[in-house]
Design a protein around this motif. Structure first.
Motif, short mmCIF file in Angstrom:
data_model
loop_
_atom_site.label_atom_id
_atom_site.label_comp_id
_atom_site.label_asym_id
_atom_site.label_seq_id
_atom_site.Cartn_x
_atom_site.Cartn_y
_atom_site.Cartn_z
N MET A 177 0.85 -1.19 0.00
CA MET A 177 0.00 0.00 0.00
C MET A 177 0.88 1.24 0.00
O MET A 177 1.85 1.33 0.75
CB MET A 177 -0.91 0.02 1.24
N ASP A 178 0.50 2.21 -0.81
CA ASP A 178 1.24 3.46 -0.95
C ASP A 178 0.57 4.53 -0.08
O ASP A 178 -0.53 5.00 -0.41
CB ASP A 178 1.25 3.90 -2.41
N PRO A 179 1.18 4.93 1.05
CA PRO A 179 0.56 5.93 1.93
C PRO A 179 0.23 7.24 1.21
O PRO A 179 -0.81 7.84 1.49
CB PRO A 179 1.61 6.14 3.03
N ALA A 180 1.12 7.67 0.31
CA ALA A 180 0.87 8.93 -0.40
C ALA A 180 -0.39 8.84 -1.26
O ALA A 180 -1.19 9.78 -1.32
CB ALA A 180 2.08 9.29 -1.27
N ARG A 181 -0.59 7.69 -1.91
CA ARG A 181 -1.77 7.51 -2.75
C ARG A 181 -3.03 7.45 -1.88
O ARG A 181 -4.07 7.99 -2.24
CB ARG A 181 -1.62 6.23 -3.56
N ILE A 182 -2.92 6.77 -0.72
CA ILE A 182 -4.07 6.69 0.18
C ILE A 182 -4.44 8.07 0.70
O ILE A 182 -5.62 8.45 0.74
CB ILE A 182 -3.77 5.73 1.34
N ARG A 183 -3.43 8.86 1.08
CA ARG A 183 -3.69 10.21 1.59
C ARG A 183 -4.35 11.07 0.51
O ARG A 183 -5.34 11.76 0.77
CB ARG A 183 -2.38 10.86 2.03
N SER A 184 -3.83 11.01 -0.71
CA SER A 184 -4.38 11.81 -1.80
C SER A 184 -5.82 11.41 -2.11
O SER A 184 -6.68 12.27 -2.32
CB SER A 184 -3.50 11.64 -3.04
N LYS A 185 -6.07 10.10 -2.10
CA LYS A 185 -7.42 9.62 -2.39
C LYS A 185 -8.39 10.05 -1.30
O LYS A 185 -9.54 10.42 -1.58
CB LYS A 185 -7.40 8.09 -2.50
N ALA A 186 -7.95 10.00 -0.03
CA ALA A 186 -8.82 10.40 1.07
C ALA A 186 -9.18 11.87 0.98
O ALA A 186 -10.32 12.27 1.26
CB ALA A 186 -8.13 10.11 2.41
N ILE A 187 -8.23 12.71 0.57
CA ILE A 187 -8.50 14.15 0.43
C ILE A 187 -9.48 14.38 -0.72
O ILE A 187 -10.44 15.15 -0.59
CB ILE A 187 -7.18 14.92 0.19
N SER A 188 -9.26 13.69 -1.85
CA SER A 188 -10.13 13.88 -3.02
C SER A 188 -11.56 13.40 -2.74
O SER A 188 -12.51 13.92 -3.33
CB SER A 188 -9.56 13.13 -4.23
#
Length: 544
Positions: free
Chosen positions: A319-330
């Protein structure tokens, strides 16, 4: 002859035969099926055929007889089973399971002649012909009947289980002794000799403890009793998604309470489906990353004191934390500042948010954003916790920490305003008492300063809308716990001591109460709610 009274026994034993047949069929595909395994499969098919014939269940008799004939050819060395053979055997087992489900419901059984004919025609010549096209079409392995019930169903009022006769004998003995003690108590009470009640009361307590332990043993089942279905599921999902996966189960002899086992069946389905669909790559992708083409997936069970650890591990993309963070914001789950304040462990837990998914497309396997939310809610309901570890490019580990039993637990009783609450001892790592100046406030969030670390706190009296009565110079008791390996704390008014409690599930609308996982009834008739610490505390958890 009226055979309806034997229906429940037939259904129970038939399901056991089919479960074993399914497990052994998987060994055939893995190349681990020796002559002993084939002989055992033959015996189960033969037993099922005999039982069905006695019950006058023609379609089950016909299909199990055809499966028995196929196994006889393999046993006699006419040909060795390949993937095509296993597909055919599993199709037969699926159909038999559906037919047995119809028997359980008292429904009419459909014809099974077509599938039985295909099985009988599956000779050595057919096996050689299949070698050029080893993957059967869907129509070739379509079950004869639609599923009458979900494969991953919870037990119902008619479900049965086998109990050792020695255990039943002990329960009867203890029950008889309890009856004797009751008569003694009644006799002393009638004669108003209260001072002589101490001895029989002590004996009564001892017998009740023995009875409780024996009943718990009767409810204990090995994890393998539910795990046998998962290899088949992983195999089918891997084939559907074009992936090669080796799947191993460890610790299937570890015993858990039947209630816990029934609650974790579906969460494990979601975790394994996510691992196959999201975690593990296709052979081409793995080779491009320098990995072996065959992915590895495992489910392991182990004991830790009075808890059980379940671990789902894969060596996939992670799992990519940066991708998860970005998706959660979007998706509007949090803003930029909230995202920046999250630790790596808290970011990983975002995948458990309702509706959250990083899948680019929705498939019939996953991608709708409901799987991990279901998992977390189910685990918290039985007083367990979920932990996620993941390294991009190297895989993920999801750990479930579960109580061995959900019936009777040890709890720490606490006071929060006018409420008395129970917190499971298994969820508490330690307790401490602090001064108010050791607690800092950032906006609406509270933190405990401990060894240079800011530990998120939840003020339970305020959380449950109770009046706060503590003065500025009061000593504040705090319960420390963990959420995804991160320390968290619960601020309460008073610690009242430990107590063994009998847990009771909540019903609607009380199930909507956040931070509450169940209830119990005290000896004085008072109802006490059971607190789930991880559902109360967290930077993403706002006050009511």
């Amino acid at each position: 002859m009226d055979i309806s009274r034997y229906r429940d026994l037939f259904v129970s034993e038939a399901r056991e035969h089919l479960t074993t047949l399914g497990t052994l069929s998987m060994r055939c595909e893995e190349g681990a099926a020796d002559s002993d395994s084939i002989n055992e499969m033959f015996r189960h098919a033969h037993s099922l055929k005999g039982m069905a014939a006695t019950m006058q269940l023609g379609p089950i008799t016909t299909l199990s007889h055809a499966l028995e004939d196929l196994l006889s050819q393999i046993r006699d060395g006419h040909f060795s089973p390949t993937r095509n053979t296993v597909d055919l055997m599993l199709a037969a087992i699926d159909t038999l399971e559906q037919l047995v489900a119809l028997v359980a419901q008292g429904g009419e059984l459909p014809d099974s002649d077509d599938l039985a004919s295909r099985i009988r025609n599956h000779t050595a010549a057919a096996e050689e012909a299949a070698a050029t096209d080893p993957t059967p079409t869907a129509s070739q392995i379509k079950p004869a009947a639609e599923p009458a019930e979900s494969l991953f169903r919870a037990s119902d009022e008619n479900s049965t289980t086998r109990v050792r006769t020695a255990l039943l004998d002990r329960l009867v003995t203890i029950s008889g002794e309890l009856l004797t003690v009751r008569h003694t108590l009644e006799d002393w009470t009638n004669h108003n000799q209260a001072d002589q009640l101490q001895a029989p009361l002590k004996e009564l307590s001892t017998l009740l403890r023995q009875l409780q332990n024996e009943v718990f043993q009767a409810r204990m089942l090995p994890f393998g009793s539910i795990a046998e279905r998962y290899p088949r599921m992983v195999r089918d999902l891997a084939r559907k998604s074009g992936k090669e996966i080796t799947f191993q189960i460890y610790g299937d002899t570890i015993e858990l309470d039947r209630g816990v086992l029934e609650q974790i069946i579906e969460p494990l389905v979601h975790l394994l489906r996510n691992a196959v669909d999201h975690g593990l790559e296709t052979p081409a992708e793995r080779v491009a990353c320098g990995k072996p083409p065959v992915g590895s997936l495992s489910l392991s069970v182990s004991r830790l004191a009075d808890q059980v650890l379940l671990e789902v591990r894969d060596d996939g993309r992670g799992m990519d934390p940066a991708r998860i963070r970005s998706k959660a914001i979007s998706q509007g789950l949090l803003n930029e500042q909230q995202a920046a304040d999250l630790t790596a462990q808290e970011i990983l837990l975002l995948i458990c948010s309702p509706g959250f998914s990083t899948a680019a497309t929705v498939t019939d396997i996953s991608g709708r954003g409901v799987g991990m939310d279901v998992v977390q809610n189910a685990i918290q309901t039985i007083g367990g916790t979920l932990t996620i570890d993941s390294t991009p490019g190297h895989g993920s580990i999801i750990t479930l920490r579960l109580p061995i039993s959900v019936a009777i637990i040890h709890a720490l009783m606490v006071a929060c305003g006018e409420l008395q609450l129970a917190v499971p001892v298994s969820a508490i790592t330690s307790t401490c008492e602090v001064q108010r100046n050791e607690i800092i406030q950032k906006g609406r969030d509270l933190y405990l300063l401990r060894d240079g670390t800011e530990i998120p706190l939840r003020n339970l009296p305020r959380f449950f809308r109770q009046r706060e009565t503590l003065s500025d110079n009061a000593i504040l008791p705090i319960l420390l716990a963990e959420s995804n390996k991160q320390p968290i704390g619960l601020l309460v008014d008073r610690l009242l001591g430990q107590q063994e409690i009998f847990t009771r599930p909540l019903r609607h609308p009380l199930t909507d109460l956040r931070g509450i996982s169940g209830s119990c009834l005290l000896g004085n008739g008072q109802i006490v709610f059971i607190v789930d610490p991880t559902a109360c505390v967290g930077r993403l958890c706002t006050e009511n």
